[in-house]
Motif scaffolding. Structure first.
Motif, mmCIF file in Angstrom:
data_model
loop_
_atom_site.group_PDB
_atom_site.id
_atom_site.type_symbol
_atom_site.label_atom_id
_atom_site.label_comp_id
_atom_site.label_asym_id
_atom_site.label_seq_id
_atom_site.Cartn_x
_atom_site.Cartn_y
_atom_site.Cartn_z
ATOM 1 N N MET A 1 0.692 -1.298 0.107
ATOM 2 C CA MET A 1 -0.029 -0.027 0.013
ATOM 3 C C MET A 1 0.698 1.282 0.017
ATOM 4 S SD MET A 1 -2.877 0.892 2.889
ATOM 5 C CE MET A 1 -4.013 2.209 2.583
ATOM 6 N N ALA A 2 0.433 2.010 -0.944
ATOM 7 C CA ALA A 2 1.416 3.464 -1.085
ATOM 8 C C ALA A 2 1.098 4.464 0.002
ATOM 9 C CB ALA A 2 1.363 3.999 -2.467
ATOM 10 N N ARG A 3 2.184 4.880 0.760
ATOM 11 C CA ARG A 3 1.728 5.796 1.626
ATOM 12 C C ARG A 3 1.519 7.335 1.105
ATOM 13 N NH1 ARG A 3 5.909 6.050 6.404
ATOM 14 N NH2 ARG A 3 4.570 7.857 6.619
ATOM 15 N N SER A 4 0.941 8.038 1.690
ATOM 16 C CA SER A 4 0.735 9.419 1.138
ATOM 17 C C SER A 4 0.811 10.413 2.313
ATOM 18 C CB SER A 4 -0.925 9.581 0.677
ATOM 19 O OG SER A 4 -1.361 10.812 0.513
ATOM 20 N N ASN A 5 1.330 11.426 2.056
ATOM 21 C CA ASN A 5 1.644 12.675 3.114
ATOM 22 C C ASN A 5 0.444 13.783 2.870
ATOM 23 O OD1 ASN A 5 3.754 11.608 4.378
ATOM 24 N ND2 ASN A 5 5.273 12.431 2.989
ATOM 25 N N ARG A 6 -0.595 13.202 2.092
ATOM 26 C CA ARG A 6 -1.602 14.421 1.835
ATOM 27 C C ARG A 6 -2.245 14.630 3.521
ATOM 28 N NH1 ARG A 6 -7.113 13.754 1.446
ATOM 29 N NH2 ARG A 6 -6.881 11.536 1.438
ATOM 30 N N THR A 79 3.851 14.094 17.233
ATOM 31 C CA THR A 79 2.988 12.833 17.441
ATOM 32 C C THR A 79 2.330 13.004 18.952
ATOM 33 O OG1 THR A 79 3.772 11.751 15.703
ATOM 34 C CG2 THR A 79 2.399 10.574 17.294
#
Length: 90
Positions: A1-6, A79
C-alpha cells in the motif's frame, strides 16, 4: 500500500510547520525557520532549557544536516503532542 503525506485538513500545514520548528528549538537543533534566515531564533528556547546540542551547525538552514535520530525525535514529539491535545478534547 502506498503511503501518502496528504493532509486531511490542508489548513493544518502552517500549524504543523510552526510546531515542528518550535520543537526543534526546544531540542536545540539549528534548522533556521523555514529557510527565512532566523537562525538565532531557533535555539532560543533550547538554550534556556540547557538542551542545546553540541553540534556546530553554524550556517546550516533546513533539516538535511540533521541525523535521522534528530529528525525522528522532532516527529515523535509532534505525534505525542497531537495525541495529548486530542485526548484533552475528548
Amino acid at each position: 500500500m502506498a503511503r501518502s503525506n496528504r493532509k486531511v485538513v490542508p489548513e493544518s500545514r502552517q500549524m504543523l510547520d510552526q510546531m515542528k520548528y518550535e520543537i526543534a528549538a526546544e531540542f536545540g537543533l539549528n534548522v533556521g525557520y523555514g529557510g527565512r534566515g532566523l537562525a538565532g531564533a531557533d535555539t532560543e528556547f533550547g538554550s534556556e532549557l540547557g538542551e542545546v546540542s553540541d553540534h556546530s551547525y553554524g550556517q546550516y538552514k533546513g533539516w538535511g544536516h540533521l541525523t535521522s535520530r534528530e529528525n525522528g525525535s522532532v516527529g515523535g514529539e509532534i505525534t505525542k503532542r497531537l495525541i495529548r491535545q486530542a485526548e484533552q478534547h475528548l
